[in-house]
Design an enzyme around this catalytic site. Structure first.
Site, short mmCIF file in Angstrom:
data_model
loop_
_atom_site.label_atom_id
_atom_site.label_comp_id
_atom_site.label_asym_id
_atom_site.label_seq_id
_atom_site.Cartn_x
_atom_site.Cartn_y
_atom_site.Cartn_z
N ARG A 45 4.83 -29.12 34.10
CA ARG A 45 6.05 -30.50 32.86
C ARG A 45 6.77 -29.06 32.74
O ARG A 45 6.14 -28.22 32.55
CB ARG A 45 5.14 -30.37 31.95
CG ARG A 45 3.57 -31.97 32.14
CD ARG A 45 2.83 -31.58 31.06
NE ARG A 45 2.37 -33.18 31.08
CZ ARG A 45 1.32 -33.77 30.70
NH1 ARG A 45 0.88 -32.87 29.62
NH2 ARG A 45 0.52 -34.70 30.63
N THR A 95 10.45 -10.32 6.49
CA THR A 95 10.90 -11.15 6.63
C THR A 95 10.38 -11.24 7.99
O THR A 95 10.59 -10.13 8.81
CB THR A 95 11.91 -11.79 6.73
OG1 THR A 95 11.71 -12.88 7.68
CG2 THR A 95 12.96 -11.01 7.15
N ARG A 98 14.51 -19.46 10.97
CA ARG A 98 15.39 -20.18 10.26
C ARG A 98 17.02 -19.91 10.46
O ARG A 98 17.00 -20.45 11.85
CB ARG A 98 15.72 -18.69 9.01
CG ARG A 98 15.76 -19.55 7.49
CD ARG A 98 16.29 -19.28 6.41
NE ARG A 98 15.31 -19.29 6.24
CZ ARG A 98 14.20 -19.60 4.93
NH1 ARG A 98 14.60 -21.24 4.58
NH2 ARG A 98 13.03 -19.70 4.62
N ARG A 116 1.35 -1.21 0.36
CA ARG A 116 -0.09 -0.44 -0.13
C ARG A 116 0.68 0.92 0.25
O ARG A 116 0.35 2.55 -1.01
CB ARG A 116 -0.82 0.11 1.44
CG ARG A 116 -1.34 1.19 1.80
CD ARG A 116 -2.37 0.99 3.26
NE ARG A 116 -3.32 2.05 2.79
CZ ARG A 116 -2.60 2.91 3.93
NH1 ARG A 116 -0.80 3.31 4.97
NH2 ARG A 116 -4.14 4.26 4.02
N VAL A 148 3.70 1.58 -1.23
CA VAL A 148 4.92 1.66 -2.30
C VAL A 148 3.91 2.07 -3.17
O VAL A 148 3.99 3.23 -4.16
CB VAL A 148 5.32 0.72 -2.63
CG1 VAL A 148 5.63 0.84 -4.18
CG2 VAL A 148 6.44 0.04 -1.74
N GLU A 190 11.37 -19.81 30.97
CA GLU A 190 13.44 -20.04 31.73
C GLU A 190 14.25 -19.97 30.25
O GLU A 190 15.16 -20.08 31.41
CB GLU A 190 12.46 -21.37 32.28
CG GLU A 190 11.42 -21.23 33.64
CD GLU A 190 10.46 -20.94 33.65
OE1 GLU A 190 10.13 -20.68 32.64
OE2 GLU A 190 9.66 -19.99 33.67
N ASP A 218 11.81 -13.33 10.11
CA ASP A 218 12.64 -13.79 11.13
C ASP A 218 13.52 -12.27 11.10
O ASP A 218 14.81 -12.73 12.39
CB ASP A 218 13.94 -14.50 10.22
CG ASP A 218 12.72 -15.80 8.96
OD1 ASP A 218 12.94 -16.62 10.11
OD2 ASP A 218 13.45 -16.29 8.59
#
Ligand code: F6P
Length: 325
Positions: free
Chosen positions: A166, A129, A175, A24, A26, A191, A131
């Site tokens: 647990r 991305t 990646r 949008r 650009v 933790e 990542d």
């Protein structure tokens, strides 16, 4: 003055929340500044097949808050071949597209850089991305949303982890980068985090287990960065073998991390870098990625943006260690 009249735009690689906001930005900034905009569908695949259509401001109405990408995306095999790139170039020329804005991650921007060099073509990258592994920008489009999604998931997992007492290994994407794992671990009060940046010569599981789970804590959450060999399953199996007293479960969050409405932060990042891409073209910049550093829009050469050694703030490891006692 640049002679560029028509700008192509595409999204490539894994989708990321905020890509639509970038499309949008650009489109609108391009039209505002007198350019024609042409949308390319399915990433580099659409360049090769000629799946291209003109975009108006209406085409991008109402998309700022939508996840995914309205342009579709792909990891194109064809574009890795010389013939595929030649076909892509021929289509750009026949469509009268003088510059290309590529919204994508490391692989997509590497493709843009090679294409720009091969055909002496103007490519501008936007960091799209989850990542956060592109060098030279503090954040990438999609990273903030995904981090928030992970935190929401971990908050839920903690309910069941505590109820059953647990250990949960929660595997997240990234990646080869641990930004998502480390920061979502801090934000969710996990933790520990097991991340690639901390893996050299250190057995992160042993370090964590030796530290000992506090006696008063009968459950815990470890966020594990995805890895082909040493993902959450690997660590869960090790705990089952090496510490059989613990009740262990694994939760691999997978692609749900990539979906959903972009956060305000990602929408703003996409909007400012999108406007920055058009500004770059007006300035005559070529073959750069538009990023943000210290709240300033910056231009990073594509060759630098794709470096694999984006600095990871090791202080974050200490933060998590100290707060998870
Ligand atoms: O690069 C984004 C990303 O989601 C990575 O975190 C992940 O490793 C990869 O893409 C998954 O790709 P695909 O959707 O093709 O399985």
């Amino acid at each position: 003055m640049s002679k560029i009249k028509t700008i192509g735009i595409l999204t490539s690689g894994g989708d990321a929340p905020g890509m639509n906001a970038a499309i949008r930005a650009v489109t609108r900034a391009g039209i505002y500044n007198g350019f024609e905009i042409k949308a390319v569908y399915r990433g580099y695949e659409g360049l090769i097949t000629g799946d291209i259509k003109p975009f108006t401001t209406e085409n991008v109405s109402g998309i700022i808050g939508q996840g995914g990408t309205i342009l579709k995306t792909a990891r194109s095999k064809g574009f890795t071949t010389k013939e595929g790139r030649q076909q892509a170039y021929d289509n750009l020329v026949s469509q009268g597209i003088d510059a290309l804005v590529v919204i994508g991650g490391n692989g997509s921007l590497t493709g843009a850089m090679l294409f720009a060099q091969e055909f002496d073509y103007c490519c501008i990258g936007l960091p799209g991305t989850i990542d956060n592994d592109l060098y030279g920008t503090d954040s990438t489009i999609g990273y903030d949303t995904t981090m928030n999604t992970i935190v929401e998931c971990v908050d839920r997992i903690r309910d069941t982890a505590q109820s059953h007492e647990r250990i949960f290994f929660v595997e997240v994407m990234g990646r080869d980068a641990g930004f998502l794992a480390q920061n979502s671990a801090i934000a969710s009060g996990a933790e520990a985090a097991i991340i690639p940046e901390d893996s050299t010569n250190v057995d992160q599981l042993a370090r964590f287990m030796e530290r000992g789970i506090r006696k008063s804590k009968r459950s815990c959450i470890v966020i594990v960065s995805e890895s082909p060999k040493c993902g959450a399953m690997y660590y869960a199996d090790r705990v089952r073998n090496e510490f059989p007293d613990y009740d262990v479960r694994v939760s691999i969050l997978g692609h749900l991390q990539r979906g959903g409405r972009p956060s305000a932060r990602d929408r703003i990042l996409a909007s400012s870098t999108g406007v920055g891409a058009i500004e770059a073209i007006i300035q005559g910049q070529r073959n750069i990625m538009v990023g943000v550093r210290n709240n300033e829009v910056v231009y990073v050469p594509l060759s630098e943006a794709i470096r694999s050694d984006k600095p990871f703030d090791k202080k974050l490891i200490k933060v998590l260690d100290e707060l998870s006692i």
